[in-house]
Design a protein around this motif. Structure first.
Motif, PDB file in Angstrom:
ATOM      1  N   ARG A 174       0.815  -1.210   0.000  1.00  0.00           N
ATOM      2  CA  ARG A 174       0.000   0.000   0.000  1.00  0.00           C
ATOM      3  C   ARG A 174       0.848   1.259   0.000  1.00  0.00           C
ATOM      4  NH1 ARG A 174      -4.781  -0.126   4.199  1.00  0.00           N
ATOM      5  NH2 ARG A 174      -5.307  -1.779   2.701  1.00  0.00           N
ATOM      6  N   GLU A 175       1.919   1.288   0.801  1.00  0.00           N
ATOM      7  CA  GLU A 175       2.742   2.485   0.905  1.00  0.00           C
ATOM      8  C   GLU A 175       3.386   2.851  -0.439  1.00  0.00           C
ATOM      9  OE1 GLU A 175       2.675   0.514   4.959  1.00  0.00           O
ATOM     10  OE2 GLU A 175       2.747  -0.090   2.854  1.00  0.00           O
ATOM     11  N   VAL A 176       3.821   1.816  -1.176  1.00  0.00           N
ATOM     12  CA  VAL A 176       4.444   2.062  -2.478  1.00  0.00           C
ATOM     13  C   VAL A 176       3.407   2.596  -3.459  1.00  0.00           C
ATOM     14  CG1 VAL A 176       5.709   1.013  -4.383  1.00  0.00           C
ATOM     15  CG2 VAL A 176       6.120   0.238  -2.040  1.00  0.00           C
ATOM     16  N   ALA A 177       2.205   1.997  -3.461  1.00  0.00           N
ATOM     17  CA  ALA A 177       1.151   2.445  -4.381  1.00  0.00           C
ATOM     18  C   ALA A 177       0.757   3.886  -4.108  1.00  0.00           C
ATOM     19  CB  ALA A 177      -0.057   1.523  -4.264  1.00  0.00           C
ATOM     20  N   LEU A 178       0.658   4.258  -2.819  1.00  0.00           N
ATOM     21  CA  LEU A 178       0.280   5.637  -2.495  1.00  0.00           C
ATOM     22  C   LEU A 178       1.350   6.622  -2.957  1.00  0.00           C
ATOM     23  CD1 LEU A 178      -1.330   5.242   1.044  1.00  0.00           C
ATOM     24  CD2 LEU A 178      -2.471   5.911  -1.074  1.00  0.00           C
ATOM     25  N   THR A 179       2.586   6.237  -2.836  1.00  0.00           N
ATOM     26  CA  THR A 179       3.659   7.118  -3.322  1.00  0.00           C
ATOM     27  C   THR A 179       3.557   7.298  -4.824  1.00  0.00           C
ATOM     28  OG1 THR A 179       5.118   6.435  -1.521  1.00  0.00           O
ATOM     29  CG2 THR A 179       6.145   7.420  -3.457  1.00  0.00           C
ATOM     30  N   LEU A 180       3.316   6.180  -5.538  1.00  0.00           N
ATOM     31  CA  LEU A 180       3.186   6.269  -6.987  1.00  0.00           C
ATOM     32  C   LEU A 180       1.932   7.031  -7.407  1.00  0.00           C
ATOM     33  CD1 LEU A 180       4.264   2.631  -7.890  1.00  0.00           C
ATOM     34  CD2 LEU A 180       5.564   4.717  -8.311  1.00  0.00           C
ATOM     35  N   ARG A 181       0.930   7.025  -6.580  1.00  0.00           N
ATOM     36  CA  ARG A 181      -0.298   7.765  -6.876  1.00  0.00           C
ATOM     37  C   ARG A 181      -0.202   9.240  -6.498  1.00  0.00           C
ATOM     38  NH1 ARG A 181      -5.492   3.954  -5.139  1.00  0.00           N
ATOM     39  NH2 ARG A 181      -4.910   2.100  -6.359  1.00  0.00           N
ATOM     40  N   GLY A 182       0.930   9.652  -6.017  1.00  0.00           N
ATOM     41  CA  GLY A 182       1.075  11.037  -5.609  1.00  0.00           C
ATOM     42  C   GLY A 182       0.454  11.337  -4.264  1.00  0.00           C
ATOM     43  N   GLY A 183       0.315  10.302  -3.421  1.00  0.00           N
ATOM     44  CA  GLY A 183      -0.242  10.495  -2.097  1.00  0.00           C
ATOM     45  C   GLY A 183      -1.757  10.522  -2.054  1.00  0.00           C
ATOM     46  N   ARG A 184      -2.417  10.260  -3.167  1.00  0.00           N
ATOM     47  CA  ARG A 184      -3.877  10.271  -3.220  1.00  0.00           C
ATOM     48  C   ARG A 184      -4.410   8.852  -3.402  1.00  0.00           C
ATOM     49  NH1 ARG A 184      -5.311  15.453  -7.120  1.00  0.00           N
ATOM     50  NH2 ARG A 184      -3.971  16.972  -6.056  1.00  0.00           N
ATOM     51  N   VAL A 185      -5.585   8.649  -2.877  1.00  0.00           N
ATOM     52  CA  VAL A 185      -6.195   7.320  -2.965  1.00  0.00           C
ATOM     53  C   VAL A 185      -6.828   7.101  -4.331  1.00  0.00           C
ATOM     54  CG1 VAL A 185      -8.008   5.830  -2.028  1.00  0.00           C
ATOM     55  CG2 VAL A 185      -6.532   7.121  -0.484  1.00  0.00           C
ATOM     56  N   HIS A 186      -7.481   8.138  -4.878  1.00  0.00           N
ATOM     57  CA  HIS A 186      -8.215   7.988  -6.133  1.00  0.00           C
ATOM     58  C   HIS A 186      -7.563   8.779  -7.257  1.00  0.00           C
ATOM     59  CE1 HIS A 186     -11.335   6.916  -3.127  1.00  0.00           C
ATOM     60  NE2 HIS A 186     -11.682   6.042  -4.062  1.00  0.00           N
ATOM     61  N   ARG A 187      -7.602   8.195  -8.421  1.00  0.00           N
ATOM     62  CA  ARG A 187      -7.051   8.875  -9.600  1.00  0.00           C
ATOM     63  C   ARG A 187      -7.886  10.097  -9.951  1.00  0.00           C
ATOM     64  NH1 ARG A 187      -6.236   5.378 -14.985  1.00  0.00           N
ATOM     65  NH2 ARG A 187      -4.714   4.399 -13.586  1.00  0.00           N
ATOM     66  N   GLN A 188      -9.205   9.968  -9.853  1.00  0.00           N
ATOM     67  CA  GLN A 188     -10.101  11.067 -10.190  1.00  0.00           C
ATOM     68  C   GLN A 188     -11.198  11.161  -9.146  1.00  0.00           C
ATOM     69  OE1 GLN A 188     -11.857  10.763 -14.055  1.00  0.00           O
ATOM     70  NE2 GLN A 188     -12.973  12.705 -13.904  1.00  0.00           N
ATOM     71  N   LEU A 189     -11.316  12.306  -8.511  1.00  0.00           N
ATOM     72  CA  LEU A 189     -12.372  12.531  -7.533  1.00  0.00           C
ATOM     73  C   LEU A 189     -13.662  12.926  -8.236  1.00  0.00           C
ATOM     74  CD1 LEU A 189     -10.690  14.498  -4.597  1.00  0.00           C
ATOM     75  CD2 LEU A 189     -11.510  12.146  -4.569  1.00  0.00           C
ATOM     76  N   GLU A 190     -14.786  12.552  -7.626  1.00  0.00           N
ATOM     77  CA  GLU A 190     -16.098  12.948  -8.131  1.00  0.00           C
ATOM     78  C   GLU A 190     -16.895  13.580  -7.002  1.00  0.00           C
ATOM     79  OE1 GLU A 190     -18.051  10.200 -10.981  1.00  0.00           O
ATOM     80  OE2 GLU A 190     -16.483   8.794 -10.363  1.00  0.00           O
ATOM     81  N   PRO A 191     -16.505  14.798  -6.595  1.00  0.00           N
ATOM     82  CA  PRO A 191     -17.192  15.428  -5.459  1.00  0.00           C
ATOM     83  C   PRO A 191     -18.595  15.905  -5.781  1.00  0.00           C
ATOM     84  CG  PRO A 191     -15.581  16.927  -6.395  1.00  0.00           C
ATOM     85  CD  PRO A 191     -15.401  15.626  -7.107  1.00  0.00           C
TER      86      PRO A 191
END
Length: 805
Positions: free
Chosen positions: A251-268
């Motif tokens: 998980r830690e590696v994936a979050l780093t690769l994602r730029g610290g965000r959980v979702h690629r695209q938010l839909e607020p």
């Protein structure tokens, strides 16, 4: 008991340690908001906060709560379950994304629904939410500590060496050291910068799913022996073996690769629909026309069934052949015929007659419904359609066992159907009057507001809902009508009032024509329509209805008790054109022959004053199947049953009448074929209804009162100390004291005599007084009870310390 109710440190001095404690600290308004948002928690009313917290963390309840969340709230849930318990709001904001103005509202909504609890500097996710999120929330793999938990000590030391970390004395410390390194995003990025061609490998896993297939994944690989990008990553724990041929991205590696965000695209926010404005008057006019046709379709269908409906299948429902016949009768496609069939059944206008050879027939409720004004009849149908769990669009499909789904059968119910109808029409109601939105946009909007629920539905259900709304007149030209808005608000009388002026005025006349037809240029008043249905058959419908007179139809009217004079009077009174001579001759000719033959029960007998007519009948070879023989000059016996004799003779062109055992003529009324009184078909239980304000207030009071009693017993205070003597008050004083306690929501002592005659004392919180009974929360057991006032001997106040330590 749920782990949420166990004593856990919240991570903040003075903060709630458990969910039950968090709920206990909430205000009455906040508790009321929780019970309204999650109606299942109030059925039945919990005894205390511990029971409320336990119920709120059950898998079924949490699943229902998650289904009611929109897409952005679920994205926030994904981010929250990634964090360890006791996280700060700032930590959550960092994972969701910076400067998202909708985030505080989403967090407040999750806390209102008790899916998230605790102060902002020590937030916790309900454990069941983590369980339901699964092993890969938002496509993220397990945390590094979890992924390495099965790794041997020697392998851990090799990983430490490859990462440039000093050796440790044990596996726990080794995992902690590696986890601390991977928690530093800069260190992980620096490590990945050295990886040879690792970007392509990680790109496939970074946004999920986090697992991939690699041959010999569990084979230990040293950093100096790695010969491929995958082996280089495995040697440094950037990928971790999850099986003999499976690797997982921590998980830690994936979050780093994602730029610290959980979702690629938010839909607020929900997707913006393409709105097309229309003239509201044209919309209402189109909807009114459809509403009028809908009422007439139901009436035409049940009038046809009044003479004898189709059989009920052994497994329940209507056969496909009979569905096709209903479609031909109404001159509509089969899916539309299924809608009118299901609507008539759901409204209680049609049902099985319950006989041995069960048939579908109109119910007595149909006659009551038919006598009401058209607008009121429509409001009944539309109100039933909006709330029924039956989905006509499923008719003709196949169920999970590959069996056909029949109309009026048991496989047409879907608990989500009312929610889908309310949601789709609610989106239209939120627009300006007359506005329409493409079906695809409405479905996308529904998918944002209820993503979990929508995932379980086929898009055909939503599409079919819009088609049915248009056919029923709830919408017109794709926009919600004024009557539809009132219907959606639950105001059926107002919906009928808004529709009434737009419907065509019923006519009291027809146009008789020489070809034995009558043209109704518009809707007819109920009485005239019933008479015409009796004396003629509907030949075509549309803007005008064409009725066809024939010998069988005239005979049908005579069988129902009408005379030739009655029919002549009907035509002369209600025709705007002269009565055609062929119609007069037809009525007189059928009436002259009608009833000359009388058929009764022998097996059957025929009686006729015209001996020549009986001789003609006995000589008719077409009637030999009846096996008739003359018993007297005017009486003939037959071996067939009376109904078979009647049917055969009418096919041969005769006009017999049935008579009873006493010789009286049997008159067949047009509404004779009816089922016994029937209740509405059961509605399949789905989501519990939202509790009203009174129930919510009473439930909050009961929970707090029960919690005080439970807490008092838990601290060793013992049971509440009862008054030394049984309370004694007059009837007027008792009623006044209970009314006062109800208004103030405070507990009181009552003296109560049980059915067995035993005198008892109880602490209750009165919640309602009506009809000689008091409904109250009994603190000793924390349940709602109803007490007859005549069994209450008196009321006494609860002194401080009586109900809590």
């Amino acid at each position: 008991m749920s782990t949420e109710t166990a004593a856990e440190t919240a991570g903040s001095p003075g903060g709630p340690r458990t969910l039950a404690e968090d709920l206990r600290r909430r205000s009455d308004d906040e508790l009321g908001a929780l019970l309204r948002a999650r109606p299942d928690l109030v059925t039945p009313v919990p005894v205390d906060f511990t029971q409320l917290a336990t119920r709120a963390t059950t898998r079924a309840s949490v699943s229902r709560a998650l289904e009611r969340l929109d897409r952005f709230a679920l994205q926030v849930v994904d981010a929250a379950v990634v964090l360890p318990d006791g996280f700060r709001f700032a930590d959550l904001a960092a994972l969701v994304g910076p400067e998202v103005p909708q985030l505080p509202g989403a967090v407040a909504e999750l806390r209102t629904r008790a899916l998230l609890w605790g102060p902002e500097d020590a937030l916790r996710v309900v454990r069941t939410v983590r369980d339901l999120a699964g092993a890969a929330p938002a496509g993220l793999g397990p945390a590094l500590a979890s992924a390495l938990s099965a790794t041997g000590p020697a392998r851990l030391q090799e990983l430490l060496s490859a990462l440039g970390l000093p050796p440790t004395p044990d596996a726990v410390t080794a995992i902690a050291e590696i986890g601390a390194l991977f928690a530093d995003a800069d260190a992980v990025r620096a490590l990945l910068a050295e990886a040879p061609q690792a970007a392509e490998v990680l790109e496939k896993l970074v946004w999920g799913p986090p697992t991939g297939s690699v041959r010999g994944a569990d084979r230990p690989v040293r950093a100096d022996e790695a010969s491929s990008p995958v082996e280089w990553l495995l040697a440094r724990a950037l990928l971790v073996p999850a099986g003999p041929q499976t690797v997982v991205l921590p998980r830690e590696v994936a979050l780093t690769l994602r730029g610290g965000r959980v979702h690629r695209q938010l839909e607020p926010e929900p997707p913006g629909p393409a709105v097309t404005p229309r003239d509201p008057e044209l919309v209402d006019a189109a909807a009114a026309g459809a509403a009028f046709i809908a009422v007439r379709r139901i009436e035409d269908l049940l009038e046809a069934w009044s003479a004898g409906g189709p059989p009920v299948l052994r497994a329940g429902g209507l056969g496909m052949r009979d569905l096709k016949r209903a479609a031909v009768t109404l001159d509509v496609p089969e899916p539309e015929a299924a809608l009118w069939l299901e609507l008539a059944y759901a409204a209680g206008l049609a049902a099985g007659d319950g006989e041995a050879d069960e048939r579908w027939l109109p119910t007595p409720a149909y006659d009551t419904w038919r006598a009401r004004p058209t607008a009121e009849r429509w409001s009944v149908l539309a109100g039933v359609w909006l709330e029924t769990t039956r989905v006509p669009g499923l008719v003709g499909t196949r169920d999970d066992k590959d069996r056909p789904v029949n109309a009026l059968g048991p496989g047409v119910d879907r608990t989500a159907a009312p929610d889908v109808r309310h949601a789709l029409l609610g989106r239209l109601a939120g627009l300006a009057p007359g506005s329409t939105v493409p079906a695809a946009d409405l479905l996308a909007d529904l998918a944002w507001h209820r993503p979990v629920r929508t995932a379980r539905l086929r898009s055909e259900l939503a599409d079919r809902t819009l088609v049915e709304a248009e056919l029923l007149g709830v919408t017109g030209r794709g926009a919600l009508s004024a009557a539809g808005r009132a219907l959606l608000g639950g105001d059926l009388p107002r919906a009928a009032v808004l529709l009434e002026p737009l419907l065509p005025t019923p006519l009291d006349h027809v146009l008789l024509q020489a070809d034995l037809t009558a043209v109704a240029p518009g809707p007819l008043v109920v009485e005239l329509a019933q008479e015409l249905h009796m004396a003629a058959d509907v030949e075509s419908t549309g803007g005008a209805t064409v009725y066809r007179f024939s010998e069988p139809s005239i005979r049908r009217a005579l069988d129902s008790g009408r005379t030739a004079a009655d029919l002549h009077r009907l035509f002369a009174t209600h025709s705007r054109t002269p009565v055609p001579q062929p119609l007069t001759y037809l009525v007189d000719d059928v009436a002259r022959r009608h009833g000359r033959l009388r058929v009764g029960a022998a097996s059957a007998y025929l009686r006729c004053d015209d001996e020549a007519l009986l001789g003609e009948l006995l000589a008719d070879r077409r009637a030999h199947g009846l096996r008739m023989r003359r018993l007297a000059p005017t009486v003939v016996a037959a071996e067939a049953a009376p109904d078979a004799v009647l049917s055969m003779l009418r096919q041969l062109g005769y006009a017999p009448m049935a008579e009873s055992a006493t010789g009286d003529v049997v008159v067949t009324r047009p509404d004779a074929l009816r089922t016994p009184p029937r209740s509405l078909p059961p509605r399949v239980a789905g989501e519990p209804p939202a509790p009203g304000g009174t129930l919510v207030a009473a439930a909050v009071t009961a929970i707090r009162a029960g919690d005080r009693t439970t807490a008092g017993r838990g601290r060793g205070a013992g049971d509440a100390e009862a008054p030394a003597e049984l309370p004694r008050t007059s009837a007027a004083e008792t009623l006044l004291a209970l009314q006062s306690a109800q208004a103030e929501r405070r507990p009181v002592w009552i003296g109560y005599v049980t059915r067995e005659g035993r005198a008892t004392q109880r602490i209750i919180v009165p919640l309602g007084l009506e009809g000689g009974f008091v409904t109250a929360q009994e603190q000793a057991v924390g349940e709602l009870h109803t007490y007859p006032l005549h069994r209450i001997t008196g009321v006494a106040p609860v002194e401080p310390g009586d109900d809590e330590a």
